[in-house]
Design an enzyme around this catalytic site. Structure first.
Site, PDB file in Angstrom:
ATOM      1  N   GLU A 108       0.821  -1.210   0.000  1.00 55.73           N
ATOM      2  CA  GLU A 108       0.000   0.000   0.000  1.00 55.73           C
ATOM      3  C   GLU A 108       0.858   1.265   0.000  1.00 55.73           C
ATOM      4  O   GLU A 108       1.828   1.370   0.729  1.00 55.73           O
ATOM      5  CB  GLU A 108      -0.927   0.014   1.212  1.00 55.73           C
ATOM      6  CG  GLU A 108      -1.913  -1.138   1.259  1.00 55.73           C
ATOM      7  CD  GLU A 108      -2.881  -1.156   0.092  1.00 55.73           C
ATOM      8  OE1 GLU A 108      -3.057  -0.101  -0.560  1.00 55.73           O
ATOM      9  OE2 GLU A 108      -3.473  -2.226  -0.165  1.00 55.73           O
ATOM     10  N   CYS A 171      -8.311  -2.242   7.866  1.00 58.97           N
ATOM     11  CA  CYS A 171      -6.946  -2.240   7.339  1.00 58.97           C
ATOM     12  C   CYS A 171      -6.413  -0.815   7.180  1.00 58.97           C
ATOM     13  O   CYS A 171      -5.324  -0.479   7.660  1.00 58.97           O
ATOM     14  CB  CYS A 171      -6.889  -2.979   5.998  1.00 58.97           C
ATOM     15  SG  CYS A 171      -7.020  -4.774   6.143  1.00 58.97           S
ATOM     16  N   HIS A 195      -1.286  -5.908   1.780  1.00 61.38           N
ATOM     17  CA  HIS A 195      -2.447  -6.782   1.697  1.00 61.38           C
ATOM     18  C   HIS A 195      -2.076  -8.113   1.056  1.00 61.38           C
ATOM     19  O   HIS A 195      -1.255  -8.160   0.132  1.00 61.38           O
ATOM     20  CB  HIS A 195      -3.554  -6.125   0.868  1.00 61.38           C
ATOM     21  CG  HIS A 195      -4.516  -5.311   1.673  1.00 61.38           C
ATOM     22  ND1 HIS A 195      -4.649  -3.943   1.509  1.00 61.38           N
ATOM     23  CD2 HIS A 195      -5.396  -5.662   2.653  1.00 61.38           C
ATOM     24  CE1 HIS A 195      -5.580  -3.493   2.347  1.00 61.38           C
ATOM     25  NE2 HIS A 195      -6.041  -4.517   3.052  1.00 61.38           N
TER      26      HIS A 195
END
Length: 244
Positions: A108, A171, A195
């Site tokens: 991310e 998350c 992830h």
């Protein structure tokens, strides 16, 4: 031990973590977190991977693993406790989460200051359009070398890519909370979020089955990713963006 750059609000205008490889660098402690199962699932591959990484860490890394509740607020309390318990030798925190439907490990890029839950968390909480940290920056960029992490996982034979969104569920809540905690209280520690897809056991009974990645394959890619994150001080420069 050399100091490392702290997290920066996304509004600072620098998306690169500024973190090539130096294998002689002492890596210090690494904290990896995963989530408890949620939304009726029996397992969560993010926690399965975190446990395995701590049990058999890559060479040169001292990894501890902590499971976080899939609950708004509570997860950040648990994360803060784990970061503080790790002590002054902590140098890297990588939080893992499940992203059902994705096909690869996704590193991310950015965490945003909003909770907007499509489903309730494990405590029945479902915040809508609420800040993760009231008064905090709109967003934080990861301080992981995201492109180097992707390249390392791919070199290990595991599919990986940069992701431009961590969602708005727990998350992203944890990713933003981590970034804010490190930026304000632990500037020597770098951190970010990755992830992982469903594991095959989660999709075996579904027709058609969504994409999945075995936990051992995820661990292999994550081990390479963590090694790159711990030993890389300047991120590589290669395409990793998206058109939509």
């Amino acid at each position: 031990m050399s100091s490392v750059s702290s997290g920066a609000p996304a509004s600072s205008g620098t998306a690169d973590s500024s973190v090539p490889s130096d294998s002689s660098r002492s890596s210090g402690k690494v904290l990896v977190t995963g989530f408890a199962p949620f939304d009726g699932a029996e397992v969560n591959p993010s926690w399965q991977a975190a446990e395995l990484l701590a049990a058999e860490p890559p060479a040169g890394l001292d990894i501890s693993a902590v499971q976080l509740s899939c609950v708004f607020g509570t997860a950040l309390d648990e994360l803060r406790t784990a970061v503080h318990a790790a002590g002054d030798d902590l140098r890297l925190v990588v939080c893992l989460g499940q992203a059902g439907g994705r096909t690869d490990l996704t590193v991310e890029r950015v965490a945003i200051n909003v909770d907007d839950a499509r489903i309730p968390d494990n405590a029945g909480r479902q915040p809508v359009d609420e800040p993760v940290v009231p008064g905090g920056p709109a967003a934080y960029f990861s301080t992981l070398p995201i492109k180097a992490c992707v390249a390392a996982a791919r070199a290990a034979g595991v599919p990986a890519s940069v992701s431009q969104t961590a969602g708005t569920f727990v998350c992203n809540h944890v990713f933003y909370g981590l970034a804010h905690l490190l930026a304000t209280e632990h500037p020597r520690v770098r951190g970010g979020f990755v992830h992982v897809p469903y594991s095959p056991e989660q999709v075996a009974a579904r027709h058609p089955a969504p994409p999945s990645l075995s936990v051992p394959d995820a661990v292999r890619g994550l081990g390479a990713l963590l090694t790159a994150a711990a030993r890389t001080t300047t991120d590589i420069r290669e395409p990793g963006g998206a058109t939509h």
